[in-house]
Motif scaffolding. Structure first.
Motif, short mmCIF file in Angstrom:
data_model
loop_
_atom_site.label_atom_id
_atom_site.label_comp_id
_atom_site.label_asym_id
_atom_site.label_seq_id
_atom_site.Cartn_x
_atom_site.Cartn_y
_atom_site.Cartn_z
N LEU A 1 6.38 -6.25 -12.47
CA LEU A 1 5.61 -7.49 -12.33
C LEU A 1 6.53 -8.66 -11.99
CD1 LEU A 1 2.92 -7.41 -15.16
CD2 LEU A 1 2.61 -7.17 -12.71
N GLN A 2 7.64 -8.71 -12.67
CA GLN A 2 8.56 -9.81 -12.41
C GLN A 2 9.06 -9.76 -10.98
OE1 GLN A 2 12.43 -9.66 -14.16
NE2 GLN A 2 12.46 -11.85 -14.59
N GLN A 3 9.40 -8.58 -10.53
CA GLN A 3 9.87 -8.44 -9.15
C GLN A 3 8.79 -8.82 -8.16
OE1 GLN A 3 11.52 -4.49 -8.70
NE2 GLN A 3 12.64 -4.68 -10.60
N LEU A 4 7.57 -8.43 -8.48
CA LEU A 4 6.45 -8.79 -7.61
C LEU A 4 6.26 -10.30 -7.56
CD1 LEU A 4 3.78 -6.04 -8.30
CD2 LEU A 4 4.89 -6.59 -6.13
N ALA A 5 6.39 -10.91 -8.71
CA ALA A 5 6.26 -12.37 -8.74
C ALA A 5 7.29 -13.02 -7.84
CB ALA A 5 6.41 -12.87 -10.18
N LYS A 6 8.48 -12.50 -7.89
CA LYS A 6 9.52 -13.03 -7.02
C LYS A 6 9.19 -12.79 -5.56
CE LYS A 6 13.66 -13.37 -9.87
NZ LYS A 6 14.28 -12.50 -10.86
N GLY A 7 8.80 -11.55 -5.26
CA GLY A 7 8.49 -11.20 -3.88
C GLY A 7 7.35 -12.03 -3.32
N LEU A 8 6.41 -12.37 -4.18
CA LEU A 8 5.26 -13.14 -3.73
C LEU A 8 5.44 -14.64 -3.95
CD1 LEU A 8 2.31 -10.91 -5.01
CD2 LEU A 8 2.70 -11.60 -2.65
N ARG A 9 6.54 -14.99 -4.56
CA ARG A 9 6.81 -16.40 -4.85
C ARG A 9 5.72 -17.01 -5.73
NH1 ARG A 9 9.87 -17.47 -0.04
NH2 ARG A 9 11.85 -16.52 -0.56
N ILE A 10 5.32 -16.28 -6.72
CA ILE A 10 4.36 -16.85 -7.66
C ILE A 10 4.95 -16.78 -9.06
CG2 ILE A 10 2.36 -16.24 -6.26
CD1 ILE A 10 1.87 -13.87 -7.97
N SER A 11 4.29 -17.43 -10.00
CA SER A 11 4.82 -17.52 -11.34
C SER A 11 4.71 -16.20 -12.10
CB SER A 11 4.08 -18.61 -12.09
OG SER A 11 3.98 -18.29 -13.46
N ALA A 12 5.81 -15.78 -12.67
CA ALA A 12 5.80 -14.53 -13.43
C ALA A 12 4.87 -14.64 -14.63
CB ALA A 12 7.21 -14.19 -13.89
N GLU A 13 4.87 -15.81 -15.23
CA GLU A 13 4.01 -15.99 -16.40
C GLU A 13 2.54 -15.81 -16.03
OE1 GLU A 13 5.57 -19.67 -17.87
OE2 GLU A 13 5.40 -18.83 -19.89
N GLN A 14 2.16 -16.42 -14.92
CA GLN A 14 0.78 -16.25 -14.46
C GLN A 14 0.44 -14.78 -14.33
OE1 GLN A 14 -1.91 -18.15 -13.73
NE2 GLN A 14 -0.78 -19.71 -14.86
N LEU A 15 1.37 -14.04 -13.80
CA LEU A 15 1.15 -12.62 -13.58
C LEU A 15 1.02 -11.88 -14.90
CD1 LEU A 15 0.74 -11.47 -10.90
CD2 LEU A 15 3.13 -10.81 -10.78
N TYR A 16 1.86 -12.25 -15.85
CA TYR A 16 1.80 -11.60 -17.16
C TYR A 16 0.47 -11.89 -17.84
CZ TYR A 16 6.81 -10.75 -16.77
OH TYR A 16 8.05 -10.34 -16.37
#
Lengths: 134, 134
Positions: free
Chosen positions: A53-68
Motif C-alpha cells: 500500500l505504501q508503495q502504491l501511494a508513492k506510485g500514485l502520489r497520494i497519501s499513504a494514510e488515506q490509503l490505510y
DNA sequence: GCATTGTGCTTGCAGTTGCAAGCACAATAG
DNA sequence: CTATTGTGCTTGCAACTGCAAGCACAATGC
C-alpha cells in the motif's frame, strides 16, 4: 446522483490510477510491484500488505494514510481527515479556476448531453473559493 | 521508565508489553492473535501485516500510527499532509458512473485541452513542481 | 491483409503469514 | 514428591501474498 465515493479499496485505487491517466503497468512499475498483482488488488481479489500500500501511494502520489484508512487499517481520527466530498462533475467544473466561463459552458454542455440531465441546468452552484476573477 | 528508542519493531512491542505488565498470552488474546505468533513477532522472526499491527495496537492500547511508523510503513513526515482536492474535475469525471468509459475519455480530452495537459486539476500550485521522470 | 504495440487479465508457483498443538522450564500448592 | 498453573518457545501445516510467464482483445502502423 452520483453515488458516494468508493465502496472499497480496490475501486479507490483504480479510480486514482485512471484519473491519473496511467495504465496498470505504469502504476505497477512506479510502485515497484507486478502488474497482475495490481490488477488483482484493484478488483478486490487480493488484500495487499501495508508495504505494498505504501508503495502504491508513492506510485500514485497520494497519501499513504488515506490509503490505510481506505484499507481499514487506520482509524481516521488522528489524521484530521477531511470530510469526503462527493465527486460532482458539475460542481467541480464550476469550481475550476483555470476554466473560462465559455469553457465551462462547453464542458457542461458535453457533460449534460452525456448524462441526459436537465436537472441542475441552471448552473449557478456554489463554490467555496469564489474566485472573483483576477 | 523512559527507554531509549528501540531499534526494531519487535523489541518495541515487547517493551510495550512488558511495561504494561502483560504476558504474551494476555496481549495475544487482547489483540485477537495467537500467542506463538506474537512471540515470533517480538523476536523479529515474522513481519506482521498491518492488520495484525492494528490489532496489537488495540491490545496494547497504543497508537496504531506510532506502530506503523515504527514498522516502517508510514513516513513520519506524511502524517499530517492530506492534500486531497475536494473539487477535482478529473476525479469527478472518473467517479461519475453515469458516464461510459468512452464518454469519460472524451470529456477528459476536452478538459485537458482547456487547462493544458498534465493536469490534475488543482489550480493552486500546492505542489512544488514535480517534473516526472521515469 | 498482418505485424506491432498497448491494454487488462488468467494461471501456476515459490515464499510468507498466522495458527493449533505440543514442548521445556519455573513457581506455586497439596 | 507429584500435580497444577503460569511463562515463553518450537514445530508442522493450511492459507495467503506477490510474481513471472503467457493469454485475449483492441488499436495502431506497414
Amino acid at each position: 446522483m452520483s453515488r458516494l465515493p468508493v465502496p472499497d479499496l480496490g475501486s479507490y485505487l483504480r479510480e486514482q490510477r485512471e484519473s491519473a491517466q496511467m495504465s496498470v503497468r505504469q502504476v505497477a512499475k512506479a510502485a515497484g510491484i507486478s502488474n497482475p498483482y495490481l490488477s488483482q488488488i484493484e478488483r478486490g481479489l487480493r488484500r495487499p500488505s501495508a508495504e505494498i500500500l505504501q508503495q502504491l501511494a508513492k506510485g500514485l502520489r497520494i497519501s499513504a494514510e488515506q490509503l490505510y484508512i481506505r484499507a481499514g487499517i487506520l482509524d481516521d481520527s488522528s489524521t484530521g481527515a477531511p470530510v469526503e466530498q462527493p465527486y460532482d462533475v458539475t460542481v467541480a467544473i464550476m469550481a475550476d479556476e483555470r476554466l473560462t466561463d465559455r469553457q465551462r459552458r462547453a464542458l457542461l454542455d458535453v457533460y449534460r448531453s452525456f448524462v441526459g440531465d436537465g436537472a441542475d441546468a441552471t448552473a449557478e452552484p456554489v463554490d467555496p473559493a469564489t474566485p472573483d476573477h483576477p
